[in-house]
Design an enzyme around this catalytic site. Structure first.
Site, PDB file in Angstrom:
ATOM      1  N   MET A 159     -19.596  12.236  23.277  1.00 17.01           N
ATOM      2  CA  MET A 159     -20.558  11.155  23.018  1.00 17.01           C
ATOM      3  C   MET A 159     -20.093  10.303  21.845  1.00 17.01           C
ATOM      4  O   MET A 159     -20.877   9.526  21.286  1.00 17.01           O
ATOM      5  CB  MET A 159     -21.940  11.734  22.738  1.00 17.01           C
ATOM      6  CG  MET A 159     -22.488  12.514  23.943  1.00 17.01           C
ATOM      7  SD  MET A 159     -24.261  12.748  23.902  1.00 17.01           S
ATOM      8  CE  MET A 159     -24.466  13.692  22.412  1.00 17.01           C
TER       9      MET A 159
ATOM     10  N   GLY B 217     -13.780  18.951  15.647  1.00 16.91           N
ATOM     11  CA  GLY B 217     -14.117  19.759  16.828  1.00 16.91           C
ATOM     12  C   GLY B 217     -13.609  19.086  18.090  1.00 16.91           C
ATOM     13  O   GLY B 217     -12.942  19.707  18.931  1.00 16.91           O
ATOM     14  N   HIS B 218     -13.907  17.788  18.214  1.00 16.87           N
ATOM     15  CA  HIS B 218     -13.412  17.034  19.377  1.00 16.87           C
ATOM     16  C   HIS B 218     -11.877  17.000  19.370  1.00 16.87           C
ATOM     17  O   HIS B 218     -11.241  17.152  20.420  1.00 16.87           O
ATOM     18  CB  HIS B 218     -13.934  15.593  19.352  1.00 16.87           C
ATOM     19  CG  HIS B 218     -15.428  15.469  19.369  1.00 16.87           C
ATOM     20  ND1 HIS B 218     -16.143  15.042  18.275  1.00 16.87           N
ATOM     21  CD2 HIS B 218     -16.341  15.688  20.339  1.00 16.87           C
ATOM     22  CE1 HIS B 218     -17.436  15.002  18.573  1.00 16.87           C
ATOM     23  NE2 HIS B 218     -17.590  15.398  19.820  1.00 16.87           N
TER      24      HIS B 218
ATOM     25  N   GLN C 220     -29.648  12.229  28.764  1.00 12.55           N
ATOM     26  CA  GLN C 220     -29.792  13.569  28.194  1.00 12.55           C
ATOM     27  C   GLN C 220     -30.582  13.571  26.882  1.00 12.55           C
ATOM     28  O   GLN C 220     -30.682  14.605  26.238  1.00 12.55           O
ATOM     29  CB  GLN C 220     -28.427  14.240  28.015  1.00 12.55           C
ATOM     30  CG  GLN C 220     -27.537  13.630  26.961  1.00 12.55           C
ATOM     31  CD  GLN C 220     -26.127  14.203  27.035  1.00 12.55           C
ATOM     32  OE1 GLN C 220     -25.379  13.942  27.964  1.00 12.55           O
ATOM     33  NE2 GLN C 220     -25.770  15.013  26.046  1.00 12.55           N
TER      34      GLN C 220
ATOM     35  N   GLY D  64     -16.632  22.560  24.586  1.00 15.47           N
ATOM     36  CA  GLY D  64     -16.734  23.417  23.404  1.00 15.47           C
ATOM     37  C   GLY D  64     -17.715  24.559  23.612  1.00 15.47           C
ATOM     38  O   GLY D  64     -18.791  24.373  24.182  1.00 15.47           O
ATOM     39  N   GLN D  65     -17.342  25.712  23.098  1.00 21.93           N
ATOM     40  CA  GLN D  65     -18.228  26.884  23.091  1.00 21.93           C
ATOM     41  C   GLN D  65     -19.454  26.624  22.196  1.00 21.93           C
ATOM     42  O   GLN D  65     -20.484  27.264  22.336  1.00 21.93           O
ATOM     43  CB  GLN D  65     -17.422  28.098  22.587  1.00 21.93           C
ATOM     44  CG  GLN D  65     -18.197  29.395  22.475  1.00 21.93           C
ATOM     45  CD  GLN D  65     -18.648  29.927  23.820  1.00 21.93           C
ATOM     46  OE1 GLN D  65     -17.926  29.825  24.813  1.00 21.93           O
ATOM     47  NE2 GLN D  65     -19.845  30.487  23.862  1.00 21.93           N
ATOM     48  N   LYS D  66     -19.319  25.652  21.304  1.00 22.84           N
ATOM     49  CA  LYS D  66     -20.432  25.250  20.434  1.00 22.84           C
ATOM     50  C   LYS D  66     -21.699  24.988  21.253  1.00 22.84           C
ATOM     51  O   LYS D  66     -22.795  25.309  20.842  1.00 22.84           O
ATOM     52  CB  LYS D  66     -20.016  23.983  19.669  1.00 22.84           C
ATOM     53  CG  LYS D  66     -21.113  23.107  19.156  1.00 22.84           C
ATOM     54  CD  LYS D  66     -21.380  23.390  17.735  1.00 22.84           C
ATOM     55  CE  LYS D  66     -22.440  22.559  17.073  1.00 22.84           C
ATOM     56  NZ  LYS D  66     -23.184  21.629  17.849  1.00 22.84           N
TER      57      LYS D  66
ATOM     58  N   GLN E 164     -24.630  24.575  27.720  1.00 20.11           N
ATOM     59  CA  GLN E 164     -24.041  23.464  28.471  1.00 20.11           C
ATOM     60  C   GLN E 164     -22.799  23.942  29.221  1.00 20.11           C
ATOM     61  O   GLN E 164     -22.612  23.663  30.410  1.00 20.11           O
ATOM     62  CB  GLN E 164     -23.685  22.349  27.489  1.00 20.11           C
ATOM     63  CG  GLN E 164     -22.807  21.257  28.053  1.00 20.11           C
ATOM     64  CD  GLN E 164     -22.600  20.140  27.037  1.00 20.11           C
ATOM     65  OE1 GLN E 164     -23.510  19.383  26.772  1.00 20.11           O
ATOM     66  NE2 GLN E 164     -21.411  20.032  26.485  1.00 20.11           N
TER      67      GLN E 164
HETATM   68  P1  AMP Z   1     -20.483  15.896  21.976  1.00 18.70           P
HETATM   69  O1  AMP Z   1     -19.753  14.665  21.599  1.00 18.70           O
HETATM   70  O2  AMP Z   1     -21.298  16.482  20.869  1.00 18.70           O
HETATM   71  O3  AMP Z   1     -21.222  15.771  23.281  1.00 18.70           O
HETATM   72  O4  AMP Z   1     -19.356  16.993  22.242  1.00 18.70           O
HETATM   73  C1  AMP Z   1     -18.340  16.761  23.168  1.00 18.70           C
HETATM   74  C2  AMP Z   1     -17.600  18.055  23.417  1.00 18.70           C
HETATM   75  O5  AMP Z   1     -17.076  18.535  22.183  1.00 18.70           O
HETATM   76  C3  AMP Z   1     -18.508  19.168  23.973  1.00 18.70           C
HETATM   77  O6  AMP Z   1     -17.773  19.922  24.924  1.00 18.70           O
HETATM   78  C4  AMP Z   1     -18.817  19.974  22.746  1.00 18.70           C
HETATM   79  O7  AMP Z   1     -19.137  21.310  23.018  1.00 18.70           O
HETATM   80  C5  AMP Z   1     -17.505  19.854  21.988  1.00 18.70           C
HETATM   81  N1  AMP Z   1     -17.705  20.123  20.566  1.00 18.70           N
HETATM   82  C6  AMP Z   1     -18.554  19.484  19.716  1.00 18.70           C
HETATM   83  N2  AMP Z   1     -18.505  20.037  18.493  1.00 18.70           N
HETATM   84  C7  AMP Z   1     -17.619  21.058  18.570  1.00 18.70           C
HETATM   85  C8  AMP Z   1     -17.141  22.031  17.645  1.00 18.70           C
HETATM   86  N3  AMP Z   1     -17.561  22.083  16.389  1.00 18.70           N
HETATM   87  N4  AMP Z   1     -16.234  22.938  18.079  1.00 18.70           N
HETATM   88  C9  AMP Z   1     -15.790  22.900  19.365  1.00 18.70           C
HETATM   89  N5  AMP Z   1     -16.199  22.015  20.282  1.00 18.70           N
HETATM   90  C10 AMP Z   1     -17.103  21.108  19.899  1.00 18.70           C
END
Ligand code: AMP
Length: 308
Positions: free
Chosen positions: A49, A55-56, A80, A167-169, A173
């Site tokens: 997003m 993380g990304h 969402q 991400g496992q975070k 999901q």
């Molecule tokens: P988001 O932009 O928050 O929707 O995240 C996009 C992707 O990055 C999703 O698969 C998340 O699970 C992953 N993600 C976000 N933060 C982390 C993190 N700290 N560690 C690993 N993956 C992450």
């Protein structure tokens, strides 16, 4: 035409967005199709997003290591977000995101507007996340996972990847996406990336004040306490994690569960094996989630969630 700049290091794309050299920015379905047709070998997609962080970047890196080409999607999916959630204030940092994508060797960024993804305004047909989508995050955020799965299905069809990295975070999901995508695309999980003090990286961490940032550490600390007691069984894990949470009144707990990783049902006391220790809490005005996979009934490596 998609925006591809080969000559100058940074040029301004049609929408006023600087597009770093070597990166293709696709804004429409046809631009993505054109870029996709140029990619060869095994193609990965990483869906985000935006407001990209380490993380990304780790997902991009993992995809880059294991595949020949990487497509990043940057799309703030309105479907969402609930009516009282943070869609309007969610950080939008496309310039910096494109620079990070370039640094991490992403080939194509697909950054559509909502009308590109949902040309009729309303998606009409949606994916239902079913019962699993009503638990944990779904209980606090009704309809959230229907919105997630609907956009993931659309982006998979548009990007046509061989592998998709998540991400496992966002453990629930990930589970739901695995359930939806049984064949055709390899769903690859990437462990949670944390700050040095254990806080899971998140675009929403930007909302935290200095005090909130301290209080937010309660989440990884509670997971850490749970893991330390893994060998003693389910109730000891829950008790240890909860004890940490209740000591911090500024951390308003939404849920703390020790659940089966496939069903998300609470594990019974006799349970042995892998379980998901997951927490969600409000800190200030920010809702944070975190989790760790624990092997119940044996000593675990506690280093995963950082220092207690
Ligand atoms: P988001 O932009 O928050 O929707 O995240 C996009 C992707 O990055 C999703 O698969 C998340 O699970 C992953 N993600 C976000 N933060 C982390 C993190 N700290 N560690 C690993 N993956 C992450």
């Amino acid at each position: 035409m998609s925006e591809r700049v080969e000559v100058s290091p940074v040029a301004t794309g049609g929408a006023g967005v600087p597009v770093p050299a070597g990166l293709a920015l696709a804004r429409t379905r046809s631009e993505l199709a054109a870029e996709r047709s140029r990619l060869t070998g095994r193609v990965a997609v990483v869906m985000t997003m935006g407001a990209l962080h380490e993380g990304h970047a780790t997902l991009f890196r993992r995809a880059r290591e294991q595949c020949d080409s990487v497509i990043a999607t940057i799309f703030l999916n309105p479907l969402q977000f609930g009516p009282n959630e943070d869609l309007a204030k969610y950080p939008r940092t496309l310039d910096a995101d494109l620079r990070l994508c370039t640094r991490e060797g992403v080939d194509v960024v697909f950054a559509p507007s909502p009308d590109v993804v949902y040309p009729d305004g309303d998606p009409g047909v949606m994916v239902s996340a079913g019962r699993l989508g009503t638990l944990l995050e779904g209980a606090s955020r009704p309809g959230h996972f229907d919105g997630v799965l609907t956009v993931v299905a659309k982006l998979l069809h548009l990007a046509r990847p061989d592998a998709a990295y998540f991400g496992q975070k966002d453990a629930q999901q990930l589970l739901l996406i695995r359930r939806m995508v049984r064949v055709g695309v390899d769903v690859v999980a990437v462990p949670t990336v944390r700050e040095a003090d254990g806080l899971a990286m998140s675009s929403r961490n930007e909302y935290l004040t200095a005090l909130d940032r301290e209080v937010a550490l309660t989440l990884p600390q509670s997971l850490h306490a749970g893991i330390v007691h893994a060998a003693e069984g389910a109730s000891a894990i829950r008790r240890a994690a909860r004890d940490v949470l209740v000591r911090e009144p500024l951390c308003r707990v939404d849920y703390l569960v020790l659940a089966h990783p496939d069903t998300l049902d609470d594990v019974p006391e006799w349970y042995r094996g892998e379980a998901l220790l997951a927490v969600a809490a409000r800190v200030g005005t920010t809702r944070l989630i975190d989790n760790v996979l624990v092997t119940v009934g044996q000593e675990n490596d506690v280093s995963e969630v950082g220092a207690p």
